[in-house]
Design a protein around this motif. Structure first.
Motif, short mmCIF file in Angstrom:
data_model
loop_
_atom_site.label_atom_id
_atom_site.label_comp_id
_atom_site.label_asym_id
_atom_site.label_seq_id
_atom_site.Cartn_x
_atom_site.Cartn_y
_atom_site.Cartn_z
N LEU A 152 0.83 -1.21 0.00
CA LEU A 152 0.00 0.00 0.00
C LEU A 152 0.86 1.26 0.00
CD1 LEU A 152 -2.85 -0.95 2.49
CD2 LEU A 152 -3.05 -0.56 0.04
N ALA A 156 0.83 4.09 -2.89
CA ALA A 156 0.55 5.49 -2.57
C ALA A 156 1.68 6.40 -3.06
CB ALA A 156 0.35 5.65 -1.06
N THR A 160 1.29 9.26 -5.99
CA THR A 160 1.66 10.65 -5.70
C THR A 160 2.67 11.15 -6.72
OG1 THR A 160 1.26 10.25 -3.36
CG2 THR A 160 2.56 12.18 -3.92
#
Length: 172
Positions: A152, A156, A160
């Motif tokens: 995860l 992420a 980003t």
């Protein structure tokens, strides 16, 4: 043709309305003796209630079939039920026993069944984690949990970075 359809529809609605008004206003439990729990081990406590005696009706209960003798059902504020309790003797043998209550005012009798068993049936409560595949909140394997958290975090960070490049106009 329409006239016949209207006539048949009107007749069907009238029959349905008559059936609904003829049905009892309070369904279920008005002519029976509810025994809870319906299955009990010797020495267990049993609660009995009925709505057959009316809102202010009391009743005399008879559980001598199971060896518990007589008991009283008192009026209750809960839906006009008469409620009573008795304890099944420890010497009771397994089987199905009929419990009887006789209403005080009109002498109406209601009956219910009580099953005496040697083993109590209790609901099983789940233990452990749920096997749902990858991950799991603090599951039994900390390595799998750490791998899920790492995946995860990488997703992420990658998302980003892509959004940041797109916002700068670098192209994707």
């Amino acid at each position: 043709m329409r006239r016949i359809a209207r006539l048949l529809t009107g007749t069907a609605l009238a029959v349905a309305a008559a059936a609904l008004t003829a049905a009892p206003a309070h369904g279920g439990g008005t002519g029976a003796l509810d025994v809870y729990p319906s299955s009990v081990v010797p020495g267990g406590s049993v609660s009995v209630n009925t709505a057959a005696c009316g809102a202010d009706g009391a009743a005399a209960g008879d559980a001598s079939a199971v060896g518990a003798g007589h008991f009283t059902l008192a009026p209750s504020s809960h839906e006009g039920n008469a409620i009573g309790r008795f304890r099944v003797p420890p010497s009771a043998q397994p089987g199905t026993y009929e419990i009887v209550a006789r209403c005080s005012g009109e002498g109406r009798e209601v009956r219910g069944d009580l099953v005496v068993t040697l083993t109590s049936v209790r609901p099983a409560h789940p233990r452990g984690s749920v096997k749902t595949g990858v991950g799991g909140a603090l599951g039994p394997d900390p390595v799998q949990t750490a791998a899920g958290v790492a995946a995860l975090a990488v997703a992420a960070a990658g998302g980003t970075w892509l959004l940041h490049r797109r916002a700068r106009g670098d192209g994707i």
